[in-house]
Design a protein around this motif. Structure first.
Motif, PDB file in Angstrom:
ATOM      1  N   ARG A  11       0.810  -1.226   0.000  1.00 55.96           N
ATOM      2  CA  ARG A  11       0.000   0.000   0.000  1.00 55.96           C
ATOM      3  C   ARG A  11       0.848   1.283   0.000  1.00 55.96           C
ATOM      4  O   ARG A  11       0.544   2.224  -0.758  1.00 55.96           O
ATOM      5  N   PRO A  12       1.893   1.406   0.845  1.00 56.44           N
ATOM      6  CA  PRO A  12       2.687   2.641   0.824  1.00 56.44           C
ATOM      7  C   PRO A  12       3.264   2.954  -0.553  1.00 56.44           C
ATOM      8  O   PRO A  12       3.257   4.111  -0.995  1.00 56.44           O
ATOM      9  N   LEU A  13       3.777   1.931  -1.241  1.00 58.28           N
ATOM     10  CA  LEU A  13       4.313   2.130  -2.580  1.00 58.28           C
ATOM     11  C   LEU A  13       3.217   2.584  -3.540  1.00 58.28           C
ATOM     12  O   LEU A  13       3.410   3.519  -4.323  1.00 58.28           O
ATOM     13  N   LEU A  14       2.059   1.939  -3.485  1.00 58.78           N
ATOM     14  CA  LEU A  14       0.970   2.272  -4.399  1.00 58.78           C
ATOM     15  C   LEU A  14       0.492   3.706  -4.186  1.00 58.78           C
ATOM     16  O   LEU A  14       0.263   4.445  -5.150  1.00 58.78           O
ATOM     17  N   PHE A  15       0.352   4.110  -2.922  1.00 60.36           N
ATOM     18  CA  PHE A  15      -0.057   5.486  -2.648  1.00 60.36           C
ATOM     19  C   PHE A  15       0.986   6.471  -3.175  1.00 60.36           C
ATOM     20  O   PHE A  15       0.649   7.499  -3.770  1.00 60.36           O
ATOM     21  N   SER A  16       2.249   6.177  -2.955  1.00 60.50           N
ATOM     22  CA  SER A  16       3.313   7.090  -3.360  1.00 60.50           C
ATOM     23  C   SER A  16       3.380   7.239  -4.875  1.00 60.50           C
ATOM     24  O   SER A  16       3.655   8.328  -5.382  1.00 60.50           O
ATOM     25  N   ILE A  17       3.136   6.154  -5.598  1.00 64.88           N
ATOM     26  CA  ILE A  17       3.072   6.240  -7.059  1.00 64.88           C
ATOM     27  C   ILE A  17       1.889   7.122  -7.470  1.00 64.88           C
ATOM     28  O   ILE A  17       2.033   8.056  -8.275  1.00 64.88           O
ATOM     29  N   ALA A  18       0.719   6.839  -6.913  1.00 66.40           N
ATOM     30  CA  ALA A  18      -0.496   7.566  -7.290  1.00 66.40           C
ATOM     31  C   ALA A  18      -0.389   9.044  -6.933  1.00 66.40           C
ATOM     32  O   ALA A  18      -0.798   9.913  -7.720  1.00 66.40           O
ATOM     33  N   LEU A  22      -0.756  12.153  -9.484  1.00 64.46           N
ATOM     34  CA  LEU A  22      -1.968  12.963  -9.357  1.00 64.46           C
ATOM     35  C   LEU A  22      -1.784  14.278  -8.602  1.00 64.46           C
ATOM     36  O   LEU A  22      -2.541  15.231  -8.838  1.00 64.46           O
ATOM     37  N   GLY A  23      -0.839  14.344  -7.680  1.00 69.20           N
ATOM     38  CA  GLY A  23      -0.677  15.550  -6.885  1.00 69.20           C
ATOM     39  C   GLY A  23      -1.809  15.793  -5.922  1.00 69.20           C
ATOM     40  O   GLY A  23      -2.009  16.910  -5.441  1.00 69.20           O
ATOM     41  N   SER A  24      -2.567  14.763  -5.603  1.00 70.81           N
ATOM     42  CA  SER A  24      -3.728  14.879  -4.728  1.00 70.81           C
ATOM     43  C   SER A  24      -3.756  13.694  -3.767  1.00 70.81           C
ATOM     44  O   SER A  24      -3.742  12.539  -4.211  1.00 70.81           O
ATOM     45  N   VAL A  25      -3.812  13.986  -2.477  1.00 71.69           N
ATOM     46  CA  VAL A  25      -3.889  12.929  -1.476  1.00 71.69           C
ATOM     47  C   VAL A  25      -5.199  12.161  -1.612  1.00 71.69           C
ATOM     48  O   VAL A  25      -5.224  10.922  -1.630  1.00 71.69           O
ATOM     49  N   ALA A  26      -6.310  12.898  -1.723  1.00 71.38           N
ATOM     50  CA  ALA A  26      -7.624  12.254  -1.795  1.00 71.38           C
ATOM     51  C   ALA A  26      -7.742  11.376  -3.039  1.00 71.38           C
ATOM     52  O   ALA A  26      -8.217  10.234  -2.966  1.00 71.38           O
ATOM     53  N   GLU A  27      -7.311  11.891  -4.181  1.00 70.38           N
ATOM     54  CA  GLU A  27      -7.403  11.111  -5.422  1.00 70.38           C
ATOM     55  C   GLU A  27      -6.459   9.920  -5.392  1.00 70.38           C
ATOM     56  O   GLU A  27      -6.786   8.848  -5.923  1.00 70.38           O
ATOM     57  N   ALA A  31      -7.481   6.046  -5.748  1.00 74.99           N
ATOM     58  CA  ALA A  31      -6.859   5.172  -6.743  1.00 74.99           C
ATOM     59  C   ALA A  31      -6.361   3.880  -6.095  1.00 74.99           C
ATOM     60  O   ALA A  31      -6.485   2.791  -6.669  1.00 74.99           O
ATOM     61  N   VAL A  32      -5.803   4.011  -4.897  1.00 70.66           N
ATOM     62  CA  VAL A  32      -5.326   2.823  -4.172  1.00 70.66           C
ATOM     63  C   VAL A  32      -6.506   1.925  -3.795  1.00 70.66           C
ATOM     64  O   VAL A  32      -6.431   0.691  -3.920  1.00 70.66           O
ATOM     65  N   GLN A  33      -7.605   2.521  -3.373  1.00 68.57           N
ATOM     66  CA  GLN A  33      -8.783   1.724  -3.013  1.00 68.57           C
ATOM     67  C   GLN A  33      -9.352   1.004  -4.228  1.00 68.57           C
ATOM     68  O   GLN A  33      -9.733  -0.171  -4.148  1.00 68.57           O
ATOM     69  N   PRO A  88       4.442   7.761   2.924  1.00 65.17           N
ATOM     70  CA  PRO A  88       4.396   6.447   3.579  1.00 65.17           C
ATOM     71  C   PRO A  88       5.424   5.454   3.041  1.00 65.17           C
ATOM     72  O   PRO A  88       5.756   4.485   3.712  1.00 65.17           O
ATOM     73  N   TYR A  89       5.939   5.708   1.834  1.00 68.08           N
ATOM     74  CA  TYR A  89       6.899   4.776   1.238  1.00 68.08           C
ATOM     75  C   TYR A  89       8.315   5.260   1.517  1.00 68.08           C
ATOM     76  O   TYR A  89       8.669   6.401   1.208  1.00 68.08           O
ATOM     77  N   GLN A  90       9.125   4.404   2.096  1.00 65.37           N
ATOM     78  CA  GLN A  90      10.501   4.743   2.412  1.00 65.37           C
ATOM     79  C   GLN A  90      11.450   3.726   1.792  1.00 65.37           C
ATOM     80  O   GLN A  90      11.207   2.521   1.865  1.00 65.37           O
ATOM     81  N   ASP A  91      12.510   4.228   1.198  1.00 61.68           N
ATOM     82  CA  ASP A  91      13.556   3.380   0.637  1.00 61.68           C
ATOM     83  C   ASP A  91      14.880   4.114   0.847  1.00 61.68           C
ATOM     84  O   ASP A  91      15.176   5.067   0.134  1.00 61.68           O
ATOM     85  N   PRO A  92      15.661   3.700   1.843  1.00 57.40           N
ATOM     86  CA  PRO A  92      16.904   4.416   2.152  1.00 57.40           C
ATOM     87  C   PRO A  92      17.821   4.574   0.941  1.00 57.40           C
ATOM     88  O   PRO A  92      18.530   5.583   0.827  1.00 57.40           O
TER      89      PRO A  92
END
Length: 307
Positions: A11-18, A22-27, A31-33, A88-92
């Motif tokens: 989920r964190p990766l999918l949200f970060s891509i979207a 999109l530039g929109s948290v809600a959208e 999209a993730v849902q 939410p997505y972290q990759d050192p």
């Protein structure tokens, strides 16, 4: 793992891509849902769940972006992305790329790209997907994706500053800026601003906002140094907080409700741009939203009392 466990892990990766598309948290959350619904409704398990979900969320986001662009063309005043307080997505291994790609400046540059260019750039440059995965996600050949990426890189490079600011330098400058803001120290504020600094706000016609962007260190320092002490008098607080991977702040009313956010662009030891997001529709994911019009009336009353 169960389907739910697989999905939640990604989920964190999918949200970060979207969000970057999109530039929109809600959208992005929508999209993730929708991606989950497609995954849950699939009767077969994909060979690669990560590839399947990344493809689904990318295609959904592209479709949403195409329709969103029409609304953004009709938007009242400047349009800024919805502020993101934490990714939410972290990759050192890709921390720098991730922070840079989610900044207000980078997201506004991404607005210049076509939806396909934007998706290809995000998947390849930010998340390092292979060209075979990118091609599958956007439904184009690898050769076509390489061309899309070339065009996207060209557009992004044309608008980017030549030198990125050091993270420690950013934080130190932001600390001095918010201290000066709190104290109404116009001289100190002006010393921290670039000569051609710009102050702009996104109210979307739903909150008080500047009639136009304010330009120049002297003008911006005078406005900030005048308004913020008045806001402090009516118990508005300025809570320093990273916004879109950059130094910023969340302003709250006396009841702790979100009034607006500030995001700072720092370059060459000076603040280059200050962006305020005031549109209440873009702040609800941070917390309960303040009545900006009521705050504006109180500020004006405080100004009259002081004079």
């Amino acid at each position: 793992m169960s389907k739910v466990e697989e999905f939640e892990e990604l989920r964190p990766l999918l949200f970060s891509i979207a969000y970057r598309i999109l530039g929109s948290v809600a959208e992005a959350e929508d999209a993730v849902q929708e991606t989950w619904l497609r995954f849950d409704g699939s009767s077969t398990r994909p060979t690669s769940t990560r590839a399947f979900l990344a493809t689904a969320v990318t295609r959904i986001s592209i479709d949403v972006l195409r329709s969103a662009r029409v609304r953004r063309e009709e938007y009242v005043g400047p349009w800024f992305p919805e502020p993101l307080l934490s990714d939410p997505y972290q990759d050192p291994a890709r921390a720098v790329e991730l922070a840079d790609s989610v900044s207000m400046a980078a997201l506004l540059l991404l607005e210049r790209l076509s939806p396909l260019e934007r998706a290809v750039f995000v998947l390849r440059e930010v998340f390092a997907f292979g060209f075979d995965e990118v091609a599958a996600a956007v439904g184009r050949s690898e050769a076509a994706c390489r061309q899309l990426l070339v065009r996207a890189r060209r557009h992004m490079a044309a608008g980017r500053p030549r030198f990125a600011a050091d993270r420690l330098e950013q934080q130190e400058l932001a600390t001095r800026f918010f201290d000066a803001l709190k104290n109404g120290d116009v001289g100190e504020l002006q010393s921290l601003l670039a000569a051609d600094v710009q102050l702009a706000g996104d109210g979307g016609g739903k909150a008080p906002q500047l009639a136009k962007a304010i330009m120049g260190a002297e003008n911006v320092a005078r406005v900030l140094g005048t308004v913020f002490p008045l806001m402090s008098r009516i118990d508005v607080t300025c809570e320093p907080h990273e916004v879109n991977g950059q130094p910023g702040a969340v302003l709250r009313d006396r009841d702790g409700r979100v009034l607006h956010t500030l995001a700072l662009d720092v370059l060459d030891g000076r603040i280059q741009t200050i962006r305020a997001v005031l549109n209440p529709d873009k702040l609800g994911h941070i917390g309960p939203v303040a009545d900006a019009w009521a705050i504006d009336r109180e500020v004006k009353q405080a100004r009259r009392q002081r004079s």
